[in-house]
Design an enzyme around this catalytic site. Structure first.
Site, PDB file in Angstrom:
ATOM      1  CG  HIS A 202      -1.890  -1.240   0.885  1.00  0.00           C
ATOM      2  ND1 HIS A 202      -2.543  -1.567   2.091  1.00  0.00           N
ATOM      3  CD2 HIS A 202      -2.395  -1.534   0.166  1.00  0.00           C
ATOM      4  CE1 HIS A 202      -3.625  -2.443   1.891  1.00  0.00           C
ATOM      5  NE2 HIS A 202      -3.407  -2.792   0.635  1.00  0.00           N
TER       6      HIS A 202
ATOM      7  CG  HIS B 271      -7.275 -10.840  -7.478  1.00  0.00           C
ATOM      8  ND1 HIS B 271      -6.681 -10.378  -8.474  1.00  0.00           N
ATOM      9  CD2 HIS B 271      -7.661 -11.995  -7.360  1.00  0.00           C
ATOM     10  CE1 HIS B 271      -6.740 -11.410  -9.463  1.00  0.00           C
ATOM     11  NE2 HIS B 271      -7.212 -12.532  -8.656  1.00  0.00           N
TER      12      HIS B 271
ATOM     13  CB  SER C 108      -5.748  -2.325  -2.554  1.00  0.00           C
ATOM     14  OG  SER C 108      -6.649  -3.082  -2.770  1.00  0.00           O
TER      15      SER C 108
ATOM     16  CD  GLU D 127     -12.859 -10.398  -2.987  1.00  0.00           C
ATOM     17  OE1 GLU D 127     -11.879  -9.837  -3.084  1.00  0.00           O
ATOM     18  OE2 GLU D 127     -13.260 -11.711  -2.679  1.00  0.00           O
TER      19      GLU D 127
ATOM     20  CG  ASP E  43     -12.041 -14.698 -12.479  1.00  0.00           C
ATOM     21  OD1 ASP E  43     -11.355 -15.079 -11.361  1.00  0.00           O
ATOM     22  OD2 ASP E  43     -11.357 -14.915 -13.754  1.00  0.00           O
ATOM     23  N   GLY E  44     -11.197 -11.644 -10.986  1.00  0.00           N
ATOM     24  CA  GLY E  44     -10.160 -10.734 -11.355  1.00  0.00           C
ATOM     25  C   GLY E  44      -9.745 -10.851 -12.713  1.00  0.00           C
TER      26      GLY E  44
ATOM     27  CG  ASP F 297      -3.058  -8.239  -3.366  1.00  0.00           C
ATOM     28  OD1 ASP F 297      -1.934  -8.900  -3.193  1.00  0.00           O
ATOM     29  OD2 ASP F 297      -3.583  -7.496  -2.510  1.00  0.00           O
TER      30      ASP F 297
HETATM   31  N1  SAM Z   1      -5.779  -6.010  -2.775  1.00  0.00           N
HETATM   32  C1  SAM Z   1      -6.361  -6.257  -1.176  1.00  0.00           C
HETATM   33  C2  SAM Z   1      -5.984  -5.094  -0.463  1.00  0.00           C
HETATM   34  O1  SAM Z   1      -4.664  -4.949  -0.726  1.00  0.00           O
HETATM   35  O2  SAM Z   1      -6.425  -4.576   0.582  1.00  0.00           O
HETATM   36  C3  SAM Z   1      -6.073  -7.560  -0.669  1.00  0.00           C
HETATM   37  C4  SAM Z   1      -6.752  -8.930  -1.593  1.00  0.00           C
HETATM   38  S1  SAM Z   1      -6.415 -10.394  -1.033  1.00  0.00           S
HETATM   39  C5  SAM Z   1      -4.681 -10.516  -1.046  1.00  0.00           C
HETATM   40  C6  SAM Z   1      -6.909 -11.521  -2.369  1.00  0.00           C
HETATM   41  C7  SAM Z   1      -8.421 -11.175  -2.456  1.00  0.00           C
HETATM   42  O3  SAM Z   1      -8.812 -11.658  -3.742  1.00  0.00           O
HETATM   43  C8  SAM Z   1      -9.445 -11.886  -1.696  1.00  0.00           C
HETATM   44  O4  SAM Z   1     -10.270 -11.145  -0.900  1.00  0.00           O
HETATM   45  C9  SAM Z   1     -10.084 -13.142  -2.232  1.00  0.00           C
HETATM   46  O5  SAM Z   1     -11.423 -13.360  -1.967  1.00  0.00           O
HETATM   47  C10 SAM Z   1     -10.050 -12.437  -3.809  1.00  0.00           C
HETATM   48  N2  SAM Z   1     -10.146 -13.345  -4.893  1.00  0.00           N
HETATM   49  C11 SAM Z   1      -9.673 -14.760  -4.817  1.00  0.00           C
HETATM   50  N3  SAM Z   1      -9.861 -15.128  -6.259  1.00  0.00           N
HETATM   51  C12 SAM Z   1     -10.331 -14.042  -6.837  1.00  0.00           C
HETATM   52  C13 SAM Z   1     -10.848 -13.953  -8.269  1.00  0.00           C
HETATM   53  N4  SAM Z   1     -10.461 -15.136  -9.265  1.00  0.00           N
HETATM   54  N5  SAM Z   1     -11.051 -12.830  -8.679  1.00  0.00           N
HETATM   55  C14 SAM Z   1     -11.283 -11.769  -7.638  1.00  0.00           C
HETATM   56  N6  SAM Z   1     -11.045 -11.793  -6.345  1.00  0.00           N
HETATM   57  C15 SAM Z   1     -10.601 -13.107  -6.287  1.00  0.00           C
END
Ligand code: SAM
Length: 282
Positions: free
Chosen positions: A18, A41, A102, A120, A145-146, A166
């Site tokens: 961050h 993500h 984030s 998300e 899906d990201g 991420d």
């Molecule tokens: N970027 C966030 C931050 O810095 O505050 C933290 C994200 S965390 C490391 C990863 C996130 O990705 C989780 O909340 C998880 O539920 C989500 N996630 C997992 N697979 C995903 C996908 N295919 N697409 C989008 N989100 C996904």
């Protein structure tokens, strides 16, 4: 999808990510033209540091907890200020009780003309994110899906901006997936800035990622790694970031910032910072 960021929010890896994110946003905002951020993500957006999850690991105390109690040199403090303002914004009562994910770090540092798209997939986290961001024009949360979003939303209409990738690294092929996605998306939008986070548990994943990106001859990839040294058994000790097309002052800033972050958050022997360019010798 078992990963829940609430256990880790505000830890040393979040701080590393961050702080770097905040510097990129400051540079993007230094020019009048609007920009867009795609957060693939995004997580829940806001985390309660007094929750059972956060209390169970206590990771934030060794991350943002340490940082907020540390006396930094003036030059470093100035570079950290935008990030700390984003943290302060979710803690109006001053005491550290919440931590911005984030999307909220982005929103704190974006102008009304800039746009955030935060993705998300986990239903509960996505619902929380929608609540935090609302559905306005300035910031939009999408339950998608990201990796799909990466194809769908790049390049953005603004033609200026940042993609934050991420993922949770729950799947064994996540490093390979990241490498392939970065190579593909950068071809679609060569001038965009990309910030990708990865955990360092051993060198195989991070080094494989670096080799694939170097072999794809993507120019200008800055790598920043941070280790807090030997920590409690089984805990993550090191995190890494790749920045494709970094703003030109970012290298100099990270060369000051990351060693200072290591000094503030170190836990044991071997704490260190590394900053280099992929595909360049020396
Ligand atoms: N970027 C966030 C931050 O810095 O505050 C933290 C994200 S965390 C490391 C990863 C996130 O990705 C989780 O909340 C998880 O539920 C989500 N996630 C997992 N697979 C995903 C996908 N295919 N697409 C989008 N989100 C996904």
């Amino acid at each position: 999808m078992n990963y829940r960021h609430g256990f880790h929010a505000g830890n040393f890896a979040d701080v590393h990510k961050h702080v770097t994110l905040s510097r990129i946003l400051v540079h993007l905002g230094g020019k009048p033209a609007p920009f867009r951020v795609l957060d693939t993500h995004a997580g829940a957006g806001l985390y309660d540091l007094c929750s059972e999850e956060a209390g169970r690991t206590g990771e934030w105390r060794l991350g943002i907890g340490r940082l907020s109690a540390h006396a930094f040199a003036a030059e470093v403090a100035a570079l950290l200020a935008p990030y700390l303002q984003a943290v302060a914004k979710v803690n109006p009562a001053q005491a550290l009780g919440r931590y911005p994910g984030s999307p909220l770090v982005c929103r704190a540092l974006m102008r009304p003309s800039d746009r955030l798209v935060a993705c998300e997939l986990h239903p509960a986290e996505a619902a929380e994110l929608v609540k935090r961001l609302g559905r306005g024009r300035h910031a939009k949360a999408i339950a998608i899906d990201g990796w799909t979003a990466l194809n769908a939303y790049v390049p953005p209409p603004e033609r200026r901006g940042l993609v934050l990738i991420d993922p949770p690294y729950e799947e064994s092929d996540e490093f390979e997936r990241l490498a392939a996605a970065l190579i593909r998306v950068r071809r679609k939008w060569p001038t965009g800035i990309y910030l990708a986070w990865y955990p360092i548990k051993d060198r195989a994943g991070p080094d494989g990622l670096a080799e694939k990106l170097s072999a794809a001859q993507i120019p200008k990839i800055l790598r920043s790694e941070l280790s807090v040294g030997r920590s409690r058994e089984g805990r993550l000790e090191a995190s890494g970031l790749l920045v494709v097309n970094p703003p030109w002052r970012l290298e100099a800033e990270l060369s000051l910032l990351v060693p200072a972050l290591v000094a503030a958050m170190q836990q044991g022997d071997g704490a260190c910072a590394r900053l280099d360019w992929l595909g360049r010798a020396g």
